[in-house]
Design a protein around this motif. Structure first.
Motif, PDB file in Angstrom:
ATOM      1  N   SER A  42       0.730  -1.185  -0.073  1.00 22.42           N
ATOM      2  CA  SER A  42       0.109   0.051  -0.033  1.00 22.42           C
ATOM      3  C   SER A  42       0.899   1.095  -0.147  1.00 22.42           C
ATOM      4  O   SER A  42       0.236   2.497  -0.040  1.00 22.42           O
ATOM      5  CB  SER A  42      -0.897  -0.131   1.177  1.00 22.42           C
ATOM      6  OG  SER A  42      -0.191   0.178   2.350  1.00 22.42           O
ATOM      7  N   HIS A  43       2.284   1.084   0.095  1.00 23.98           N
ATOM      8  CA  HIS A  43       2.865   2.334   0.431  1.00 23.98           C
ATOM      9  C   HIS A  43       3.568   2.734  -1.033  1.00 23.98           C
ATOM     10  O   HIS A  43       4.488   3.583  -1.150  1.00 23.98           O
ATOM     11  CB  HIS A  43       3.931   2.092   1.374  1.00 23.98           C
ATOM     12  CG  HIS A  43       3.463   1.875   2.701  1.00 23.98           C
ATOM     13  ND1 HIS A  43       2.679   2.692   3.424  1.00 23.98           N
ATOM     14  CD2 HIS A  43       3.432   0.764   3.437  1.00 23.98           C
ATOM     15  CE1 HIS A  43       2.336   2.206   4.506  1.00 23.98           C
ATOM     16  NE2 HIS A  43       2.833   1.007   4.425  1.00 23.98           N
ATOM     17  N   LEU A  44       3.681   1.814  -1.962  1.00 19.28           N
ATOM     18  CA  LEU A  44       4.572   1.754  -2.942  1.00 19.28           C
ATOM     19  C   LEU A  44       3.716   2.436  -4.176  1.00 19.28           C
ATOM     20  O   LEU A  44       2.717   2.334  -4.490  1.00 19.28           O
ATOM     21  CB  LEU A  44       4.746   0.264  -3.673  1.00 19.28           C
ATOM     22  CG  LEU A  44       5.345  -0.793  -2.810  1.00 19.28           C
ATOM     23  CD1 LEU A  44       5.616  -1.904  -3.321  1.00 19.28           C
ATOM     24  CD2 LEU A  44       6.751  -0.271  -2.094  1.00 19.28           C
ATOM     25  N   ILE A  45       4.569   3.452  -4.729  1.00 22.78           N
ATOM     26  CA  ILE A  45       4.168   4.114  -5.859  1.00 22.78           C
ATOM     27  C   ILE A  45       4.826   3.821  -7.123  1.00 22.78           C
ATOM     28  O   ILE A  45       5.656   4.419  -7.309  1.00 22.78           O
ATOM     29  CB  ILE A  45       4.060   5.556  -5.763  1.00 22.78           C
ATOM     30  CG1 ILE A  45       3.014   5.885  -4.504  1.00 22.78           C
ATOM     31  CG2 ILE A  45       3.559   6.460  -6.774  1.00 22.78           C
ATOM     32  CD1 ILE A  45       3.076   7.295  -4.372  1.00 22.78           C
ATOM     33  N   ASP A  61       1.732  15.271 -15.246  1.00 22.78           N
ATOM     34  CA  ASP A  61       2.613  14.198 -14.593  1.00 22.78           C
ATOM     35  C   ASP A  61       3.207  13.101 -15.341  1.00 22.78           C
ATOM     36  O   ASP A  61       3.666  12.246 -14.970  1.00 22.78           O
ATOM     37  CB  ASP A  61       1.487  13.278 -13.748  1.00 22.78           C
ATOM     38  CG  ASP A  61       1.033  13.830 -12.355  1.00 22.78           C
ATOM     39  OD1 ASP A  61       2.090  14.653 -11.677  1.00 22.78           O
ATOM     40  OD2 ASP A  61       0.095  13.692 -11.869  1.00 22.78           O
ATOM     41  N   VAL A  62       3.822  13.562 -16.513  1.00 19.54           N
ATOM     42  CA  VAL A  62       4.628  12.772 -17.299  1.00 19.54           C
ATOM     43  C   VAL A  62       5.747  13.642 -17.606  1.00 19.54           C
ATOM     44  O   VAL A  62       6.006  14.786 -17.789  1.00 19.54           O
ATOM     45  CB  VAL A  62       4.106  12.633 -18.746  1.00 19.54           C
ATOM     46  CG1 VAL A  62       5.004  11.878 -19.569  1.00 19.54           C
ATOM     47  CG2 VAL A  62       2.740  11.696 -18.405  1.00 19.54           C
ATOM     48  N   SER A  63       6.997  12.903 -17.235  1.00 18.54           N
ATOM     49  CA  SER A  63       8.503  13.605 -17.534  1.00 18.54           C
ATOM     50  C   SER A  63       9.175  13.200 -18.697  1.00 18.54           C
ATOM     51  O   SER A  63       8.862  11.817 -19.033  1.00 18.54           O
ATOM     52  CB  SER A  63       9.095  13.853 -16.194  1.00 18.54           C
ATOM     53  OG  SER A  63       9.127  12.698 -15.625  1.00 18.54           O
ATOM     54  N   THR A  81       0.084   6.920  -9.457  1.00 15.73           N
ATOM     55  CA  THR A  81      -0.614   6.970  -8.419  1.00 15.73           C
ATOM     56  C   THR A  81      -2.336   6.503  -8.479  1.00 15.73           C
ATOM     57  O   THR A  81      -2.742   6.339  -7.399  1.00 15.73           O
ATOM     58  CB  THR A  81      -0.500   8.658  -7.885  1.00 15.73           C
ATOM     59  OG1 THR A  81      -0.418   9.491  -9.018  1.00 15.73           O
ATOM     60  CG2 THR A  81       0.568   8.889  -6.923  1.00 15.73           C
ATOM     61  N   ASP A  82      -2.773   6.778  -9.623  1.00 11.80           N
ATOM     62  CA  ASP A  82      -3.913   6.826  -9.913  1.00 11.80           C
ATOM     63  C   ASP A  82      -4.406   5.721 -10.571  1.00 11.80           C
ATOM     64  O   ASP A  82      -5.635   5.456 -11.247  1.00 11.80           O
ATOM     65  CB  ASP A  82      -4.577   8.049 -10.577  1.00 11.80           C
ATOM     66  CG  ASP A  82      -3.911   8.383 -11.802  1.00 11.80           C
ATOM     67  OD1 ASP A  82      -2.931   7.665 -12.205  1.00 11.80           O
ATOM     68  OD2 ASP A  82      -4.139   9.470 -12.544  1.00 11.80           O
ATOM     69  N   VAL A 102      -2.377   4.649 -19.412  1.00  8.59           N
ATOM     70  CA  VAL A 102      -3.222   5.770 -20.358  1.00  8.59           C
ATOM     71  C   VAL A 102      -2.303   6.859 -20.744  1.00  8.59           C
ATOM     72  O   VAL A 102      -2.070   7.323 -22.052  1.00  8.59           O
ATOM     73  CB  VAL A 102      -4.461   6.023 -19.612  1.00  8.59           C
ATOM     74  CG1 VAL A 102      -5.232   7.186 -20.576  1.00  8.59           C
ATOM     75  CG2 VAL A 102      -5.280   4.765 -19.470  1.00  8.59           C
ATOM     76  N   ARG A 103      -1.650   7.596 -19.848  1.00 10.05           N
ATOM     77  CA  ARG A 103      -1.062   8.672 -19.809  1.00 10.05           C
ATOM     78  C   ARG A 103       0.294   8.421 -20.775  1.00 10.05           C
ATOM     79  O   ARG A 103       0.581   9.173 -21.643  1.00 10.05           O
ATOM     80  CB  ARG A 103      -0.580   9.267 -18.676  1.00 10.05           C
ATOM     81  CG  ARG A 103      -1.531   9.926 -17.857  1.00 10.05           C
ATOM     82  CD  ARG A 103      -0.748  10.866 -16.640  1.00 10.05           C
ATOM     83  NE  ARG A 103      -0.079  10.297 -15.521  1.00 10.05           N
ATOM     84  CZ  ARG A 103      -0.914   9.579 -14.589  1.00 10.05           C
ATOM     85  NH1 ARG A 103      -2.142   9.836 -14.464  1.00 10.05           N
ATOM     86  NH2 ARG A 103      -0.324   8.752 -13.656  1.00 10.05           N
TER      87      ARG A 103
END
Lengths: 423, 423
Positions: free
Chosen positions: B181-184, B215-217, B236-237, B242-243
Motif C-alpha cells: 500500500s505504500h508503493l508508488i 505528471d509525465v516527464s 498514483t491513480d 493511459v498517460r
C-alpha cells in the motif's frame, strides 16, 4: 591548522539520474582512485539527488569523516542544478557574480558562433564569497574550492570529461601544495595473469607471501580476462619502491607461467609490441567468438601494422566456402574440435598471407550444447612457422563470459607462442 | 506500523575495493533502478569500506532517511567480510548458527567434489537472531532480512550475480507483500533512436511536449548508439499506462524516421527478429570497425540462424586477396570511399552466399587522417536483392566512440533497408 597526521577525503556525487540508477557513478570511483593515489585515503562516498537539503546533509556527514570533500555534479545552468547555492548556504556565504567568469562565458559563446549569452548560463558565474575559482577549459561550470575552518570542500562539474580535466590540471596540484606533509601516497604494482583460477593462484602463492616485507598488502583481482595480483605499500619512509621490488622478486618466479603483463595493459598491447618488434603479422579465423578477437585486436590504434584481418566463419557453410575446410572433417571430428580449430588458424593465415594465425571454435551457449560438446567447450589453435598448437577447454559462465574467457585464452596461447613458451 | 505514505529506500555498498576506486559500484545503480521501479524511491546511497564502525554509521544515517535499507557486500567467508557482525551488533542481536545453512554449505561443497567444508565458510551460516534467511542459489552467502521497529535492513552479497538473483527471486516479493500500500510504482516507456543528435531531436520534439498530459516527464538519454527518449509517470491513480499511451501517440510521428525499438533492446535484437521472420541471412565485410559489427551480432544467442559470417578485411591486401576488390579502385577512389564500402558489402554477401550484406570502411583514428579523409570519416553500405545503398559520415569522439557510432549507423541503415525505409 591541520596537525601532521594522515588526512582523509570523501566524495559526494550529486544527480537524480544517479539515484534512480540510470547513470552509474563512475565519477565517484575515478575520484576515489585519484585521491588514494595522491595519498588522501577516501573515508566514504555519498550519492544524493538534486535537492539542496540532501546535498547539505551529505557534505556535513562527509566533513565529519574527512578533511577534503569533493562534490561532483549539480553545477550546470538549469533549474535542477543546485549544488552551488546549497553549498553557499551551508557555509553562510553570499553568491557573488565573478566578472572574469562572466567575460569567459561571453567569450565562449561568441567563439561558438552565438550572438548572445543564454541568460541561464549567468548563474554559472556566481561563486560563494571567498571561493577559489578554477577554470574549466572544457565547459561552462568552473571548479570551486571553499576553505572553511581547516577543511576544504571542492566543487567539480558532473560531466566526467570536465571533472577529470579540472582535477588533473588544478585540484591535484592544490592538494599537493596545501597538504604535502600529510599525504601518504600509496605505491602499487599489478601483475596480470591468464589461464589459472584465483584459488589455484592463491595456493601457489601461499608459502611465498611470508617472504614479503611488512607493510605490503597483496590483493587477488579476478576477472573474465584472468587474475591480476596487486601489491601495495604506503610510501611512509621513501622505501616503498624497494619493498615492492623485493615482493616482485618473490612473486615473479611463482606466477611466471601465467604472467603476461604489468599494470593497466591489455594482452593485445603486449601482443602488439611483440609483433611489431618481430615485424610479423597476424590473421584470425573465428567461429564462436564471432569477431570478438578481431575487435579486441583492432581496438588498439595502429593495429593495421600487424593485423591482416579475420574470417568470421560463423556457420559451417562459411567455414567450407571461404576457408575450404572439408565438410567431411567437420562431420567426423565435429565442428567444435581441435582439428577444426587448427584448420581455422592455418587456412586464415594462408588466405590472408599472414605470418601467424589464431583459430577458435566452440559452444558459447546458452543453447547448442550436448553431452559430448557441453556449453562452454571451446577448441582453439595458434599457428605459425608451419607449426600448430591446439587447445581444448570448458569455460564457465553465461554466453558473454564464455566468449570473453575463450578469446582471452586464445590470445594468451598466442602470447606464449610468440615468447617461445609452447612445448 | 508504517503509515499509509510513500516509503523511501537507501543503499549501502560495502567494500574497500569500492573506496579505493578499483571497482565501480554497479550494484548501487542496479539496486537503485530496481527499487525505483518497484515504487520505493531511493533517498541516498552510501559507499563504505570493510570497517564495522563505518558500516554501522552508514546504516544509521541511511535509516534516518529511509524505511528500507539494502546493504550489499561484506558477507564473504574471509576476515575482511564484516557486514554480518557489524549489523548484528548495531541491532543488539546475537549471531546464531543456522543448522539449515550449515547443511547447505556441506551439501554445496560435497557437490563440488570436496571432501570437507572449509571452516572459514561456517561464519556464513551465522545469522543475526530473528533475521529472515534468503537462500543464495549461486553462492555461499545467504541474504538476510532484519526487521526492527518498522524499518527493514536487507543484507545481500556483493557479488553482482548473486545479489541480483536474490533480489529478483526473493527481495522484490518481500517488499511487494510487506509494503504494497505504500508503493508508488513509476511507469516508463523508452524509445530508441539512431542517426540524430540530441539537440536536433529536442528541437523536433519542442512544440509537441505541451500536448503531453500532466505528471509525465520526458528525458533525453544520449549515448554512443543513439539517443533514447524516456517518458515516466508515477502510477498514483492507476491511469499511468493511459498517460504513457497518450504521450506515445504524440511522440511517435515525430521520431518515426529515427526510431528503431522500444525498451532495453539492442538494435541487433530488432534485426534478428526481422531476419528470422523473413527467413533471410546476413554477411558483413568490415574494415574500420574491425570485427565490432560481427561481435555485436553474435553477442546474441542463436545468431547462427541468420548470420553467415564476416570478413574483417583490415588491410588492403586482405580486401584484394579475400574479397577480390580491385586495387586500382582502392587507389583511385580511396580506401575510405562509398565505392569500397559498397564492394565490401556486395563481395562479402556473394562470398558467403548470403541474402544481405553490410560493408564499412573508415578512419577510426587517432592517427591516419588527412584533409580529404579526416579522422572519423566512415563510408558504409547495405546490400541486398541486387541493390546497394551507400552512406558517408564523419563521426566525432575518440577511436572507441568513432567505431561504436559507425557500427551503430551501419546497423541502423540495414534496419531501414529491412523495413523498406531507404529511398
Amino acid at each position: 591548522m591541520i596537525e601532521s597526521r594522515v588526512m582523509n577525503s570523501a566524495v559526494v556525487a550529486v544527480g537524480n539520474e544517479l539515484l534512480i540508477g540510470k547513470t552509474v557513478d563512475t565519477n565517484g570511483s575515478w575520484l576515489s582512485e585519484k585521491l588514494t593515489d595522491l595519498g588522501v585515503p577516501v573515508a566514504g562516498r555519498w550519492v544524493t539527488g538534486d535537492h539542496p537539503g540532501s546535498i547539505q546533509d551529505c557534505i556535513k556527514d562527509a566533513l565529519e569523516k574527512a578533511d577534503i570533500v569533493i562534490v561532483t555534479g549539480g553545477l550546470g545552468p538549469t533549474s535542477d542544478d543546485l549544488t552551488r547555492p546549497a553549498v553557499a548556504d551551508l557555509f553562510h556565504r553570499k553568491l557573488i557574480e565573478d566578472p572574469a567568469l562572466v567575460q569567459g562565458l561571453y567569450d565562449r559563446f561568441s567563439t561558438m558562433g552565438y550572438n548572445s549569452l543564454p541568460q541561464r548560463n549567468l548563474v554559472q558565474a556566481k561563486v560563494p564569497e571567498g571561493a577559489i575559482v578554477i577554470d574549466n577549459k572544457e565547459g561552462t561550470a568552473p571548479g570551486l574550492i571553499i576553505e572553511d575552518a581547516g577543511r576544504v570542500v571542492i566543487l567539480l562539474p558532473g560531466v566526467p570529461r570536465e571533472m577529470k580535466m579540472i582535477f588533473d590540471l588544478e585540484v591535484k596540484e592544490y592538494i599537493n601544495s596545501q597538504f604535502r606533509s600529510h599525504l601518504i601516497p600509496t605505491l602499487e604494482r599489478t601483475f596480470n595473469t591468464s589461464g589459472i583460477p584465483e584459488s589455484l593462484l592463491a595456493e601457489e602463492m601461499a608459502g611465498h607471501t611470508d617472504k614479503f616485507p611488512p607493510d605490503v598488502s597483496l590483493a587477488f583481482l579476478p576477472g573474465l580476462q584472468g587474475v591480476s595480483l596487486r601489491i601495495t605499500t604506503p610510501d611512509t619512509d621513501g622505501k616503498g619502491l624497494v619493498r615492492l621490488g623485493l615482493c616482485e622478486e618473490v612473486l615473479m618466479p611463482v606466477i611466471a607461467p601465467h604472467f603476461y603483463s604489468m599494470g593497466a595493459t591489455d594482452i593485445v598491447d603486449t601482443l602488439a609490441s611483440l609483433l611489431l618488434s618481430a615485424k610479423k603479422n597476424l590473421a584470425v579465423g573465428e567461429s564462436c567468438t564471432g569477431g570478438l578477437i578481431s575487435k579486441r585486436i583492432t581496438d588498439r590504434p595502429g593495429s593495421s601494422r600487424y593485423f591482416r584481418g579475420g574470417i568470421i566463419a560463423y556457420d559451417i557453410e562459411t567455414k567450407s566456402s571461404v576457408l575450404g575446410i572439408d565438410k567431411q572433417i567437420i562431420a567426423t571430428k565435429g565442428v567444435v574440435s581441435q582439428e577444426v580449430a587448427s584448420l581455422l588458424a592455418e587456412r586464415s593465415t594462408r588466405l590472408m598471407n599472414a605470418d601467424f594465425g589464431i583459430g577458435i571454435t566452440g559452444v558459447a551457449g546458452p543453447g547448442g550444447g550436448s553431452s559430448d560438446v557441453p556449453v562452454g567447450k571451446v577448441c582453439y589453435a595458434v599457428f605459425g612457422d608451419g607449426r600448430v598448437h591446439t587447445f581444448q577447454k570448458v569455460f564457465g559462465g553465461n554466453r558473454q563470459a564464455v566468449r570473453t574467457r575463450a578469446a582471452q585464452a586464445a590470445l594468451f596461447s598466442f602470447f606464449q607462442m610468440l615468447t617461445n613458451k609452447l612445448d
